[in-house]
Design an enzyme around this catalytic site. Sequence first.
Site, mmCIF file in Angstrom:
data_model
loop_
_atom_site.group_PDB
_atom_site.id
_atom_site.type_symbol
_atom_site.label_atom_id
_atom_site.label_comp_id
_atom_site.label_asym_id
_atom_site.label_seq_id
_atom_site.Cartn_x
_atom_site.Cartn_y
_atom_site.Cartn_z
ATOM 1 N N LYS A 1 11.805 -15.853 -10.179
ATOM 2 C CA LYS A 1 11.624 -14.758 -11.150
ATOM 3 C C LYS A 1 10.588 -15.155 -12.188
ATOM 4 C CE LYS A 1 12.968 -12.158 -9.550
ATOM 5 N NZ LYS A 1 13.698 -11.887 -8.365
ATOM 6 N N ASN B 1 -1.760 2.265 5.983
ATOM 7 C CA ASN B 1 -0.898 1.148 5.561
ATOM 8 C C ASN B 1 -0.627 0.298 6.794
ATOM 9 O OD1 ASN B 1 -0.679 2.293 3.077
ATOM 10 N ND2 ASN B 1 1.520 2.727 3.189
ATOM 11 N N GLY B 2 -0.535 -1.022 6.604
ATOM 12 C CA GLY B 2 -0.256 -1.913 7.735
ATOM 13 C C GLY B 2 -1.446 -2.795 8.027
ATOM 14 N N CYS C 1 0.814 -1.210 0.000
ATOM 15 C CA CYS C 1 0.000 0.000 0.000
ATOM 16 C C CYS C 1 0.850 1.264 0.000
ATOM 17 C CB CYS C 1 -0.884 0.036 1.231
ATOM 18 S SG CYS C 1 -1.871 -1.422 1.471
ATOM 19 N N HIS D 1 13.775 -37.816 -7.020
ATOM 20 C CA HIS D 1 13.017 -38.218 -5.831
ATOM 21 C C HIS D 1 11.568 -37.750 -5.891
ATOM 22 C CE1 HIS D 1 16.515 -39.869 -3.899
ATOM 23 N NE2 HIS D 1 17.192 -38.776 -4.206
ATOM 24 N N ARG E 1 5.107 -0.024 -6.129
ATOM 25 C CA ARG E 1 5.065 -0.825 -4.912
ATOM 26 C C ARG E 1 4.091 -1.997 -5.017
ATOM 27 N NH1 ARG E 1 6.924 1.831 -0.194
ATOM 28 N NH2 ARG E 1 5.446 0.666 1.035
ATOM 29 N N LYS F 1 6.179 -4.460 -3.815
ATOM 30 C CA LYS F 1 7.632 -4.289 -3.752
ATOM 31 C C LYS F 1 8.161 -4.476 -2.340
ATOM 32 C CE LYS F 1 11.649 -3.455 -5.470
ATOM 33 N NZ LYS F 1 12.254 -4.632 -6.138
ATOM 34 N N GLU G 1 16.312 -18.916 -7.492
ATOM 35 C CA GLU G 1 16.017 -17.528 -7.857
ATOM 36 C C GLU G 1 15.459 -17.452 -9.286
ATOM 37 O OE1 GLU G 1 15.445 -14.989 -6.350
ATOM 38 O OE2 GLU G 1 15.730 -13.314 -7.708
ATOM 39 N N TRP H 1 -3.191 -2.599 -1.420
ATOM 40 C CA TRP H 1 -2.855 -3.995 -1.741
ATOM 41 C C TRP H 1 -3.650 -4.826 -0.750
ATOM 42 C CZ3 TRP H 1 -0.229 -8.117 0.713
ATOM 43 C CH2 TRP H 1 0.226 -9.128 -0.139
ATOM 44 N N GLU I 1 6.971 -15.251 -10.768
ATOM 45 C CA GLU I 1 6.336 -14.008 -10.331
ATOM 46 C C GLU I 1 5.961 -13.065 -11.477
ATOM 47 O OE1 GLU I 1 10.413 -12.151 -8.389
ATOM 48 O OE2 GLU I 1 8.509 -11.433 -7.649
#
Length: 589
Positions: A466, A95-96, A2, A485, A27, A584, A462, A71, A469
């Site tokens: 990437k 926010n929060g 947010c 396995h 963000r 973000k 990584e 968000w 997402e």
Amino acid sequence: MCGIIGYVGKEPAAPKLILGLKRLEYRGYDSAGIAVRGKEGFSVYKRKGRVSGLESAKDLTGGCGIGHTRWATHGEPSERNAHPHIYGKFAVVHNGIIENYRELKEECRARGEEFASDTDSEIVAHLLAFYDGGNVLAALKTVCARLKGSYALAVMCSDGEDALYVARRKSPMIVGKGETGLYAASDVPAVAECGELYSLADGEFAVLKGGDIRFYTAEGEIRKEKMARGSAEDIPEKGGYAHFMLKEMYEIPASIANSLVDFEENSRFLAFNIVLCHTEYIQIVACGTAYHSGIAAKYAIERLARIPVEVTVASEYRYCNPIVKENTLVLAISQSGETADTLAAATLAKERGATVAAVTNVRDSSITRIAHFVLYTNAGREIAVAATKSFNAQLALLYSIAVALATAKGRAARFEALRVLPSLSAQTLAGIEEIKKVVPLFAEADSVYFIGRGADHCAALEGSLKLKEISYLPSEGYPAGELKHGTLALIGEKTPVVAILTQRALAEKTMNAVSEVYARGGKVLLVTNIPELAAREEVFESVLLPACEELFSPILSVIPLQALAYYTAVFRGNDPDKPRNLAKSVTVE
Ligand code: F6R
């Protein structure tokens, strides 16, 4: 996550709020809204989706307003759940997360109050109305004392003079003076025009009114120092690139060069060097991409310094009752320095007696206030939600720490091996467009797998993160030996598998996994620095990396994987800078 913007001044607030929200778009958010104070009360505009949906509010005339990008955490992304929330004469953006919002809502409902949204945030407007005795700051202080959880709040009142009231606990909030008025925001780019900025600490309040900003704690008025300003507040520009993500990838060589630290040479780190001499155990806490850089650091530190390293996802560390032995160094890695889980893990580690060093890219971020030592990566501001250059910068700094630890322990390790990494990363970048030839295969796949052994495991994780997402393809990263396995059951005709192979001693072992994939019809993209392997018949396509010290190779091998994710996302018509559902900096638990 947010974003908050507020303005009170001589000019119409609406265009300033919309511009501020646009600068916060990076963000990540799913709805947006603004409220402007007018003669007849508040004018409120809210939209699900992009900030551009608020353009019709631009002609509002009032000079005092607040805006928000949301968000979703509590309640679906929708207009009714978008901020600002209005109740009585109060408008609020938040926010929060208010953790005790359910019981507070019950209390309000018992008084006959009705709620217009499903959010936790709306409770703040209701409580303000309840505690209002004519002094908004006093009411805000009383309300904040009743809230559990985290908040950055900006509040506006429909009566009295134009003014903004802000508060902060565990969620960033800054205020500033610009030429035409006063601003409040959750992040610096939103208020880039301010000549003076102040960062609120937890438990602080500010009142923006009559061209002046005054600061308070629950106890009374305080004085605050201006924030030091660096390049971080520059308004982000794409500089001719199609997306921020691509631009930021091309900034990798500079971000590595700026983040390498020769700790021995640099007297500024004397105290940290002394800690390194005493360190017997290391724990790394981090999330997402930063967690992956922790895995790379584990390999490097254990190999070079022979100190045991435990890497734990921060959201697990905080709940696993961690054992912190004497002489434990905790590295809390966070690009933003605001990730709630990493902040909580670092706080817990400190309480249990560890020396905490923060590895972060953002000056004065919250983690810098928790840690005993702050080690900055100097990647420059990263705008794209998917981390790229900040990851390479983290590796550069963490490898520097590995070398420094080895030296402190009297073991042989050469910083010189790191000095070549900026130029080797530039060479790697020069070839990234080559990856486009495999993009159609990947873009149409049902799922993609990334495998690597030893130091290559971190690049596999990584690369997979990437891809998922920003291209939204299901993907997994594994140690190469794990494939047989279970995951091998999923490999079929044309399943793309990316094998990262930069460790000569492990080459044949990883090639066994490549052969197993090939035998089942899978298509292997080999990312390697060993030219002869690229020619093997099991390899469908290959990327050849420049030779470098094997232990440090993830800093290079991840580059074609970042490029693969980027070009696949673009091929599939996605916006790689603003992936759906992601933010973000993840400032909530
Ligand atoms: C992935 C990504 C996230 C972050 C994670 C931690 O591209 O960016 O996985 O790495 O949310 O963020 P920081 O490093 O800011 O703590």
